[in-house]
Design a protein around this motif. Structure first.
Motif, PDB file in Angstrom:
ATOM      1  N   ARG A 199       0.838  -1.080  -0.278  1.00 57.44           N
ATOM      2  CA  ARG A 199      -0.076   0.121   0.142  1.00 57.44           C
ATOM      3  C   ARG A 199       1.213   0.793  -0.017  1.00 57.44           C
ATOM      4  N   ILE A 200       0.163   2.324  -0.561  1.00 56.07           N
ATOM      5  CA  ILE A 200       1.449   4.009  -0.686  1.00 56.07           C
ATOM      6  C   ILE A 200       0.794   4.740  -0.894  1.00 56.07           C
ATOM      7  N   TRP A 240      -0.566  -2.764  -6.269  1.00 51.10           N
ATOM      8  CA  TRP A 240      -0.509  -2.183  -5.201  1.00 51.10           C
ATOM      9  C   TRP A 240      -1.746  -1.613  -4.838  1.00 51.10           C
ATOM     10  N   VAL A 289       6.778   6.070  -9.126  1.00 57.50           N
ATOM     11  CA  VAL A 289       6.195   4.450  -8.244  1.00 57.50           C
ATOM     12  C   VAL A 289       7.043   3.301  -9.273  1.00 57.50           C
ATOM     13  N   VAL A 322      -1.924   6.545  -9.532  1.00 64.88           N
ATOM     14  CA  VAL A 322      -2.093   5.325  -9.044  1.00 64.88           C
ATOM     15  C   VAL A 322      -2.228   4.342 -10.079  1.00 64.88           C
ATOM     16  N   ILE A 359      -0.069   8.945  -1.605  1.00 66.94           N
ATOM     17  CA  ILE A 359       0.528  10.131  -1.983  1.00 66.94           C
ATOM     18  C   ILE A 359      -0.401  10.981  -1.900  1.00 66.94           C
ATOM     19  N   ALA A 381       0.853   2.420  -9.484  1.00 64.81           N
ATOM     20  CA  ALA A 381       0.737   1.795  -8.827  1.00 64.81           C
ATOM     21  C   ALA A 381      -0.483  -0.051  -8.538  1.00 64.81           C
ATOM     22  N   CYS A 441      -3.641   2.016  -3.471  1.00 57.79           N
ATOM     23  CA  CYS A 441      -3.376   3.415  -3.004  1.00 57.79           C
ATOM     24  C   CYS A 441      -3.862   4.301  -2.630  1.00 57.79           C
TER      25      CYS A 441
END
Length: 369
Positions: free
Chosen positions: A7-8, A36, A316, A28, A10, A31, A38
């Motif tokens: 998970r990231i 992942w 990313v 997004v 922004i 990712a 986002c």
């Protein structure tokens, strides 16, 4: 920082700029392509630090549907602010005074609690300074340079700058005809608190006769002499572009509001000051146009849109390759990465040996020196 990314987050901080939504979309999509999740933090870090302000949630999941069709839109769907620095967060004390405290640990704790593995921080010098501090505390971070002022070091340009210059140039094109019709001096104030990139590029592109930038203290008498010189040649009008942070040789800038707890000083009014002084010295009618926040709004140009998309995807990619504590940088023809340590706290002013500045001098533009 070797743990796999799942998970990231922004966020977008500081002043808005055309291209922010394009960065968000690129981050997004890139990712999700890697499997992942986002999420987006609202209004800089305020979505984390002031959750009570967001009944719908200060942190929102960003899906493909949420970012579909936003790359051409101005602004930022996440919101932004220049008043939520977690390193110097303003809080009201019991006695009613306001003090700044360090809440960066609150940010780190939130990331750990929510299982967020990395941050893509999009912003200017202030935002990237925050990003660097969080990186030094152990957070995996990649920065994306954003400012219409183009005053971030270690990148050829920042997205938002081309759009601002393009709009300012169009305004100058329009002002030529009305200034010539009335034989007036038109003073155009543009953004640029400490660096004159917008004034320089739009002024030259838009055929200005004088350009005043923060890097060159100006003598108003020399600007007036330029106006009178044009009159003698039968060119009975003049266009003067003034950066908001321009200052005369006496060193006095125009400040609308001084710096205080929670936000930096606000500049403005130099255009009015220059117009009044030129009218007094030349006897000509002088009018002022302040472009201000018009330079921040609207759709990004194709250059800024592409740069923003490249930056978001590269951010990313950098995380996927194990990078942290870096900023995405435009180094023609490719995107590169530079250490946040080399960027934080540094500003890129117009150099006196700039080819663009020399071009202006060769064209006979007055810089007030």
């Amino acid at each position: 920082m070797s743990n796999p990314i799942r998970r990231i987050a922004i966020n977008t901080g500081g002043g808005d700029a055309p291209g922010l939504n394009a960065v968000i979309r690129a981050v997004v999509v890139s990712a999700i392509k890697r499997g992942w999740e986002c999420v987006g933090i609202r209004d800089g870090f305020n979505g984390i630090l002031c959750p009570e302000r967001y009944p719908e949630g200060g942190v929102v999941r960003l899906t493909l549907d949420k970012v579909r069709g936003i790359a051409h839109l101005g602004g930022t769907i996440l919101g932004t602010t220049n008043k939520g620095n977690p390193l110097k967060f303003p809080v009201t004390m019991p006695d009613g005074t306001t003090q700044e405290i360090d809440r960066s640990d609150d940010v780190l704790q939130f990331f750990a609690k929510e299982g967020l593995d990395a941050l893509v921080s999009v912003g200017g010098d202030g935002s990237l300074t925050i990003a660097n501090a969080l990186h030094r505390k152990g957070l995996r971070v990649v920065g994306v340079p954003k400012t219409i002022d183009n005053d971030l070091d270690k990148t050829f340009t920042t997205f938002g700058f081309d759009t601002a210059v393009d709009f300012a140039t169009e305004c100058l094109d329009r002002l030529h005809s009305t200034a010539e019709s009335h034989q007036r001096i038109m003073v155009v104030e543009v953004m640029g608190r400490y660096a004159g990139w917008i004034a320089l590029h739009s002024g030259i592109s838009g055929g200005a006769h004088s350009i005043l930038i923060p890097e060159i203290p100006f003598d108003i008498d020399k600007v007036a002499a330029k106006v009178r010189g044009r009159d003698k040649l039968g060119r009975m009008y003049s266009i003067v572009v003034v950066a908001e942070g321009a200052q005369p040789v006496d060193g006095h800038r125009e400040v609308l509001a001084p710096a205080e707890v929670g936000h930096a000083e606000r500049l403005g009014g130099m255009g009015e000051r220059v117009a009044k002084a030129l009218q007094e010295r030349t006897g000509k009618d002088a009018r002022v146009v302040v472009l201000g926040h018009l330079l921040r709004g609207g759709s990004p140009t194709s250059f800024d849109r592409l740069a923003a998309l490249r930056f978001g995807a590269a951010a990313v990619r950098g995380l996927d390759n194990g990078l942290s504590g870096v900023m995405v940088s435009l180094a023609f023809p490719n995107v590169d990465y530079v250490s946040l340590e080399e960027v934080a706290g540094r500003m890129k002013a117009v150099p006196m040996d700039s080819d663009t500045l020399q071009t202006g001098r060769d064209l006979g533009i007055c810089f007030g020196d």
